[in-house]
Motif scaffolding. Structure first.
Motif, PDB file in Angstrom:
ATOM      1  N   GLY A 109       7.268   1.874  10.784  1.00 28.43           N
ATOM      2  CA  GLY A 109       6.254   2.873  10.500  1.00 28.43           C
ATOM      3  C   GLY A 109       5.291   2.402   9.427  1.00 28.43           C
ATOM      4  N   SER A 110       4.336   3.261   9.086  1.00 30.57           N
ATOM      5  CA  SER A 110       3.396   2.955   8.011  1.00 30.57           C
ATOM      6  C   SER A 110       3.377   4.112   7.022  1.00 30.57           C
ATOM      7  CB  SER A 110       1.991   2.710   8.558  1.00 30.57           C
ATOM      8  OG  SER A 110       1.479   3.890   9.161  1.00 30.57           O
ATOM      9  N   LEU A 111       3.148   3.787   5.753  1.00 30.36           N
ATOM     10  CA  LEU A 111       3.195   4.784   4.684  1.00 30.36           C
ATOM     11  C   LEU A 111       1.920   4.672   3.856  1.00 30.36           C
ATOM     12  CD1 LEU A 111       4.981   6.939   3.291  1.00 30.36           C
ATOM     13  CD2 LEU A 111       5.887   5.112   1.853  1.00 30.36           C
ATOM     14  N   THR A 112       1.193   5.781   3.758  1.00 32.88           N
ATOM     15  CA  THR A 112      -0.036   5.822   2.980  1.00 32.88           C
ATOM     16  C   THR A 112       0.110   6.833   1.853  1.00 32.88           C
ATOM     17  OG1 THR A 112      -1.362   5.307   4.934  1.00 32.88           O
ATOM     18  CG2 THR A 112      -2.520   6.241   3.034  1.00 32.88           C
ATOM     19  N   VAL A 113      -0.128   6.413   0.616  1.00 31.87           N
ATOM     20  CA  VAL A 113      -0.063   7.310  -0.536  1.00 31.87           C
ATOM     21  C   VAL A 113      -1.401   8.029  -0.659  1.00 31.87           C
ATOM     22  CG1 VAL A 113       0.257   7.506  -3.022  1.00 31.87           C
ATOM     23  CG2 VAL A 113       1.594   5.842  -1.718  1.00 31.87           C
ATOM     24  N   ILE A 114      -1.359   9.349  -0.543  1.00 29.84           N
ATOM     25  CA  ILE A 114      -2.575  10.158  -0.648  1.00 29.84           C
ATOM     26  C   ILE A 114      -2.896  10.459  -2.109  1.00 29.84           C
ATOM     27  CG2 ILE A 114      -3.642  12.354  -0.010  1.00 29.84           C
ATOM     28  CD1 ILE A 114      -1.813  12.345   2.473  1.00 29.84           C
ATOM     29  N   GLU A 115      -1.861  10.855  -2.867  1.00 34.03           N
ATOM     30  CA  GLU A 115      -2.061  11.104  -4.295  1.00 34.03           C
ATOM     31  C   GLU A 115      -0.720  11.102  -5.005  1.00 34.03           C
ATOM     32  OE1 GLU A 115      -3.583  14.893  -5.384  1.00 34.03           O
ATOM     33  OE2 GLU A 115      -2.141  16.023  -4.196  1.00 34.03           O
ATOM     34  N   VAL A 116      -0.779  10.872  -6.322  1.00 37.51           N
ATOM     35  CA  VAL A 116       0.398  11.029  -7.176  1.00 37.51           C
ATOM     36  C   VAL A 116       0.370  12.470  -7.662  1.00 37.51           C
ATOM     37  CG1 VAL A 116       1.622  10.257  -9.232  1.00 37.51           C
ATOM     38  CG2 VAL A 116       0.337   8.605  -7.842  1.00 37.51           C
ATOM     39  N   LEU A 148       2.338  12.566  -2.694  1.00 41.61           N
ATOM     40  CA  LEU A 148       1.929  13.133  -1.411  1.00 41.61           C
ATOM     41  C   LEU A 148       1.559  11.952  -0.526  1.00 41.61           C
ATOM     42  CD1 LEU A 148       1.205  15.495   0.467  1.00 41.61           C
ATOM     43  CD2 LEU A 148      -1.087  15.480  -0.559  1.00 41.61           C
ATOM     44  N   VAL A 149       2.240  11.813   0.618  1.00 35.03           N
ATOM     45  CA  VAL A 149       2.047  10.652   1.469  1.00 35.03           C
ATOM     46  C   VAL A 149       1.814  11.075   2.914  1.00 35.03           C
ATOM     47  CG1 VAL A 149       3.615   9.327  -0.017  1.00 35.03           C
ATOM     48  CG2 VAL A 149       4.489  10.359   2.096  1.00 35.03           C
ATOM     49  N   ARG A 150       1.337  10.144   3.700  1.00 35.53           N
ATOM     50  CA  ARG A 150       1.310  10.314   5.157  1.00 35.53           C
ATOM     51  C   ARG A 150       2.180   9.205   5.739  1.00 35.53           C
ATOM     52  NH1 ARG A 150      -0.945  12.526   9.745  1.00 35.53           N
ATOM     53  NH2 ARG A 150      -1.740  14.177   8.410  1.00 35.53           N
ATOM     54  N   PHE A 151       3.212   9.625   6.477  1.00 30.83           N
ATOM     55  CA  PHE A 151       4.102   8.665   7.117  1.00 30.83           C
ATOM     56  C   PHE A 151       3.897   8.725   8.624  1.00 30.83           C
ATOM     57  CE2 PHE A 151       8.268   7.521   9.032  1.00 30.83           C
ATOM     58  CZ  PHE A 151       8.236   6.181   8.688  1.00 30.83           C
ATOM     59  N   ALA A 152       3.623   7.556   9.202  1.00 27.26           N
ATOM     60  CA  ALA A 152       3.435   7.447  10.647  1.00 27.26           C
ATOM     61  C   ALA A 152       4.586   6.633  11.211  1.00 27.26           C
ATOM     62  CB  ALA A 152       2.098   6.780  10.955  1.00 27.26           C
ATOM     63  N   GLY A 168       3.406   3.915  13.338  1.00 32.28           N
ATOM     64  CA  GLY A 168       2.245   3.212  12.826  1.00 32.28           C
ATOM     65  C   GLY A 168       0.943   3.935  13.043  1.00 32.28           C
ATOM     66  N   GLN A 169       0.963   5.027  13.831  1.00 28.95           N
ATOM     67  CA  GLN A 169      -0.253   5.797  14.083  1.00 28.95           C
ATOM     68  C   GLN A 169       0.059   7.281  13.966  1.00 28.95           C
ATOM     69  OE1 GLN A 169      -1.618   4.601  17.955  1.00 28.95           O
ATOM     70  NE2 GLN A 169      -2.499   2.675  17.214  1.00 28.95           N
ATOM     71  N   GLY A 170      -0.983   8.090  13.692  1.00 34.61           N
ATOM     72  CA  GLY A 170      -0.771   9.527  13.577  1.00 34.61           C
ATOM     73  C   GLY A 170       0.062   9.833  12.353  1.00 34.61           C
ATOM     74  N   GLY A 171       1.146  10.579  12.583  1.00 35.79           N
ATOM     75  CA  GLY A 171       2.065  10.846  11.494  1.00 35.79           C
ATOM     76  C   GLY A 171       1.941  12.234  10.919  1.00 35.79           C
ATOM     77  N   PHE A 172       2.575  12.430   9.757  1.00 40.63           N
ATOM     78  CA  PHE A 172       2.632  13.734   9.118  1.00 40.63           C
ATOM     79  C   PHE A 172       2.625  13.548   7.608  1.00 40.63           C
ATOM     80  CE2 PHE A 172       6.867  12.176  10.083  1.00 40.63           C
ATOM     81  CZ  PHE A 172       7.529  12.273   8.871  1.00 40.63           C
ATOM     82  N   ASP A 173       2.249  14.608   6.902  1.00 44.37           N
ATOM     83  CA  ASP A 173       2.227  14.568   5.436  1.00 44.37           C
ATOM     84  C   ASP A 173       3.572  14.996   4.880  1.00 44.37           C
ATOM     85  OD1 ASP A 173      -0.375  13.812   5.636  1.00 44.37           O
ATOM     86  OD2 ASP A 173      -1.221  15.756   5.079  1.00 44.37           O
ATOM     87  N   ALA A 174       3.958  14.373   3.771  1.00 42.39           N
ATOM     88  CA  ALA A 174       5.245  14.674   3.143  1.00 42.39           C
ATOM     89  C   ALA A 174       5.145  14.419   1.650  1.00 42.39           C
ATOM     90  CB  ALA A 174       6.353  13.812   3.748  1.00 42.39           C
ATOM     91  N   TYR A 175       6.077  15.004   0.921  1.00 42.95           N
ATOM     92  CA  TYR A 175       6.228  14.711  -0.502  1.00 42.95           C
ATOM     93  C   TYR A 175       7.437  13.797  -0.688  1.00 42.95           C
ATOM     94  CZ  TYR A 175       2.774  18.181  -1.939  1.00 42.95           C
ATOM     95  OH  TYR A 175       1.609  18.870  -2.136  1.00 42.95           O
ATOM     96  N   THR A 225      10.484  15.571   1.487  1.00 44.41           N
ATOM     97  CA  THR A 225      10.320  16.909   2.075  1.00 44.41           C
ATOM     98  C   THR A 225       8.980  16.958   2.784  1.00 44.41           C
ATOM     99  OG1 THR A 225       9.353  17.737   0.014  1.00 44.41           O
ATOM    100  CG2 THR A 225      11.723  18.044   0.305  1.00 44.41           C
ATOM    101  N   TYR A 226       8.884  17.834   3.800  1.00 39.59           N
ATOM    102  CA  TYR A 226       7.597  18.002   4.484  1.00 39.59           C
ATOM    103  C   TYR A 226       6.608  18.688   3.547  1.00 39.59           C
ATOM    104  CZ  TYR A 226      10.116  16.896   8.787  1.00 39.59           C
ATOM    105  OH  TYR A 226      10.867  16.278   9.759  1.00 39.59           O
ATOM    106  N   ALA A 227       5.360  18.289   3.645  1.00 35.38           N
ATOM    107  CA  ALA A 227       4.324  18.871   2.792  1.00 35.38           C
ATOM    108  C   ALA A 227       3.967  20.283   3.198  1.00 35.38           C
ATOM    109  CB  ALA A 227       3.071  17.986   2.829  1.00 35.38           C
ATOM    110  N   ASN A 228       4.220  20.652   4.436  1.00 37.33           N
ATOM    111  CA  ASN A 228       3.857  21.993   4.892  1.00 37.33           C
ATOM    112  C   ASN A 228       5.088  22.872   5.062  1.00 37.33           C
ATOM    113  OD1 ASN A 228       4.939  20.653   7.017  1.00 37.33           O
ATOM    114  ND2 ASN A 228       3.254  21.052   8.463  1.00 37.33           N
TER     115      ASN A 228
END
Length: 410
Positions: free
Chosen positions: A359-366, A377-381, A384-391, A407-410
């Motif tokens: 998968g891929s992990l993008t850090v949105i913010e600390v 707050l991250v987005r994990f795909a 490697g594509q799409g994905g969901f936001d999580a803490y 944990t899920y962000a939502n």
């Protein structure tokens, strides 16, 4: 070719908290060699009972430094093993006999069990000179103006065991009351360089562990402590060079969050407050232009804004490097993935192999940042594509992640 020495773990007795102290004993050709003698004769006699169960004679007693909690039981050990010489470096012996800081009367006033009379070493050796004790060869090094005025360590090159006194400990609240945290940080650099082959460190307080890791943990604690106190003594702080009550409360709260459940090394109820006062005086007197590199405030984050082990985790996910991902965690770390618990590095590795790698992990913010802790707050795909936001919340101790909760962000 000579056979390598068979590794025999040192024996250990730890007195009770608060202020638990260690004494160790190692097997030697001529009997046991004891390192440090605890705080009081009562504690020492309890250790003597355990040592006598080995059925081995005691060949020597070694002292690491002059602090009361490591020498107060020397008389009881000498009484139990009168044939065993007590060794100290010349610097440690001088510091004990002079007691210029008045630590021994202070110890007596705080603890009725501390002896009325100190038992000193009857054998001294040159600072940093090799020592033969009980038929074993120890390499030694003497350091000044750090955790204590003088400190001596004992290293066994045949086993990689390093008996460090109080220079590097894990998961305890150290004493900084001598106000020499900068000197201590410089010593940690010297210690790691001088004994680069050390494998296991046996500290004066707390559990033994990998030498490099305990040095890193101690260094990080001192850096965090100095970083918390420094703003409180800045010229524009509420009380200038004095830590205001509100600032002290805030510092203690941050330490409690960063280092929960760390017992004090001394039976002093106000040890943290005294540490803050001492480091505040030290920082107020420092000239920033002349501060050694080892003592400069090390940023908690790298260029990416993340704590080093957290950054290593994110990089490992995106590089699909399972070994590096697992290596970012402590051996006994815990990971919680939306309620599912994985305990230990091996279990976390299995989890990552099945659910993370690829998968891929993008850090949105600390989202939260404090000493030893970050919540991202991250987005994990997963593919490697799409994905969901999580803490992702990480707790860090030294160079390792000790706990992570997803944990899920939502």
């Amino acid at each position: 070719m000579a056979q390598p020495a068979r590794k025999v773990e040192p024996g250990r007795f730890a007195s009770s908290n608060p202020g638990s102290v260690n004494t160790y004993w190692v097997q030697a050709p001529e009997g046991l060699v004891i390192i440090d003698t605890l705080r009081t004769p009562t504690d020492a006699r309890k250790a003597v009972e355990e040592i006598k169960k080995t059925g081995e004679p005691v060949a020597a007693i070694l002292l690491t430094h002059s602090h009361p909690d490591h020498v107060g039981g020397a008389g009881a050990f000498h009484e139990a093993f009168p044939q065993a010489p007590i060794y100290a470096s010349k610097a440690t012996d001088k510091t004990m006999r002079e007691d210029s800081r008045g630590f021994y009367p202070l110890a007596r006033s705080a603890n009725a069990g501390f002896p009325a009379k100190i038992t000193y070493a009857d054998r001294t050796f040159e600072d940093g000179a090799p020592l033969q004790a009980g038929g074993l060869r120890f390499e030694t090094a003497t350091f000044a103006h750090g955790e204590s005025d003088t400190a001596n360590v004992y290293y066994r090159p045949d086993t990689g065991d390093l008996f460090s006194g109080d220079l590097a400990t894990g998961k305890v609240t150290p004493a900084l009351i001598e106000g020499t945290s900068c000197g201590w940080l410089q010593i940690l650099d010297q210690l790691g360089g001088r004994f680069s082959g050390a494998r296991t460190m046996y500290p004066g307080h707390g559990a033994a562990g990998p030498a490099r890791a305990l040095i890193d943990v101690q260094r990080r604690y001192l850096q965090v402590f100095r970083g918390l106190v420094r703003p409180a003594v800045a010229p524009d702080s509420p009380e200038g060079g004095t830590v205001a009550p509100g600032e002290q409360k805030s510092i203690i709260a941050e330490l409690d969050r960063a280092y929960p459940g760390h017992p004090p090394v001394a039976d002093l109820p106000t040890i943290v407050q005294e540490n803050i006062k001492a480091v505040a005086r030290e920082l107020s007197a420092e000239d920033p232009a002349k501060t050694p590199a080892a003592c400069a405030d090390t940023p908690q984050e790298g260029a990416d804004g993340l704590l080093a082990p957290v950054s290593a985790y994110v990089t490992a996910v995106n590089d699909r490097n399972l070994d590096a991902l697992a290596g970012a965690f402590a051996a006994d770390a815990e990971l919680i993935d939306v309620g599912r618990r994985f305990k230990g590095r091996a279990a976390i590795r299995d989890w990552a192999r099945a659910e993370v790698i690829g998968g891929s992990l993008t850090v949105i913010e600390v989202a939260e940042n404090r000493p030893g802790h970050q919540r991202l707050l991250v987005r994990f795909a997963p593919g490697g594509q799409g994905g969901f936001d999580a803490y992702y919340a990480f707790t860090v101790d030294g160079s390792s992640i000790t706990r992570a909760e997803l944990t899920y962000a939502n």
